[in-house]
Design a protein around this motif. Structure first.
Motif, PDB file in Angstrom:
ATOM      1  N   PRO A   3       0.847  24.620  39.842  1.00 36.44           N
ATOM      2  CA  PRO A   3      -0.256  23.957  39.449  1.00 36.44           C
ATOM      3  C   PRO A   3      -0.725  23.851  37.910  1.00 36.44           C
ATOM      4  O   PRO A   3      -0.280  24.776  37.453  1.00 36.44           O
ATOM      5  CB  PRO A   3      -1.272  24.259  40.306  1.00 36.44           C
ATOM      6  CG  PRO A   3      -1.069  25.788  40.630  1.00 36.44           C
ATOM      7  CD  PRO A   3       0.723  25.901  40.462  1.00 36.44           C
ATOM      8  N   GLY A  32      -5.102  19.668  43.653  1.00 37.80           N
ATOM      9  CA  GLY A  32      -3.801  20.391  43.275  1.00 37.80           C
ATOM     10  C   GLY A  32      -4.201  21.718  42.529  1.00 37.80           C
ATOM     11  O   GLY A  32      -3.389  22.413  42.373  1.00 37.80           O
ATOM     12  N   GLY A  77      -0.858  28.737  38.271  1.00 29.26           N
ATOM     13  CA  GLY A  77      -1.160  27.685  37.174  1.00 29.26           C
ATOM     14  C   GLY A  77      -1.037  27.928  35.826  1.00 29.26           C
ATOM     15  O   GLY A  77      -0.632  29.099  35.389  1.00 29.26           O
TER      16      GLY A  77
END
Length: 230
Positions: A3, A32, A77
């Motif tokens: 992500p 997301g 992320g």
């Protein structure tokens, strides 16, 4: 595929404020983003509330720096966004962050406002934001975001009991000044109202000055908690 953003929320007995933040982050998660809640030993419903609405709920030794580092260690992320549990985030702030990340900044933070009413609280929020813009140093209430690889290269937050946000900001600022975003995040004014607005201002400035002069963060944390008693 990783992500773009991992949101990391340290909590300890935050059941009274956590649902509102989770509501604010729900759309971002649906888009997301990864949401990680890191509990530091709650004995309320914080973990139960988070378990149904976060991608991951971790347990960690108590301490905001330790909890945020624990979340960052497993985050996937490209960017890490550290958000306090008593923060409120508007849809406009979420979109502004997503837009800003497209330019791939190293790090940044938001302006902040306090939740309570009254001119004094509005002025304090404005002064916090202005101070941050002038110094390039951010507080945790301002929702610090940072590229994951840069955060890990710097070994994350220092394992200290207070001022971990200022310490990380000072290291990041040596690389580049932060991106400063609006609209502001809203942080709870409860501590200001319970302790007294100007009493809290004096306390925070005294602790900050002592930290810059080399005082131990552990000692400052003890003074902070003593000073937090109304």
């Amino acid at each position: 595929m990783s992500p773009l953003l991992s949101v990391i929320v340290p909590v300890r007995n935050e059941a009274h404020v956590l649902p509102a933040l989770l509501d604010d982050l729900a759309a971002l998660r649906l888009a997301g983003a990864e949401l990680i809640v890191v509990d530091g030993g709650s004995d309320d419903a914080s973990c139960a509330l988070a378990s149904a609405r976060a991608d991951l709920v971790l347990e960690s030794p108590a301490g905001r720096a330790r909890q945020m580092n624990a979340g960052a260690a497993v985050a996937r992320g490209d960017y890490l966004w550290f958000v306090h549990a008593d923060t409120r985030i508007s849809a406009g702030a979420v979109q502004r962050l997503l837009d800003a990340l497209q330019a791939r900044p190293l790090w940044g933070r938001f302006d902040v406002r306090l939740s309570g009413r009254g001119l004094a609280l509005r002025l304090i929020g404005t002064m916090i934001s202005l101070r941050s813009r002038l110094t390039g140093v951010a507080s945790g209430d301002q929702g610090i975001f940072v590229a994951r690889e840069a955060f890990r290269a710097l070994n994350g937050y220092a394992d200290i009991d207070l001022m971990e946000d200022l310490e990380l900001s000072r290291r990041l600022k040596q690389l580049v000044r932060p991106v400063c975003l609006r609209p502001p995040l809203e942080t709870s004014s409860r501590r200001w109202e319970e302790r007294g607005v100007w009493r809290t201002v004096v306390l925070m400035w005294r602790l900050r000055l002592a930290y810059y002069c080399g005082a131990s963060p552990s000692r400052l944390a003890r003074e902070y908690h003593r000073g937090s008693r109304p």
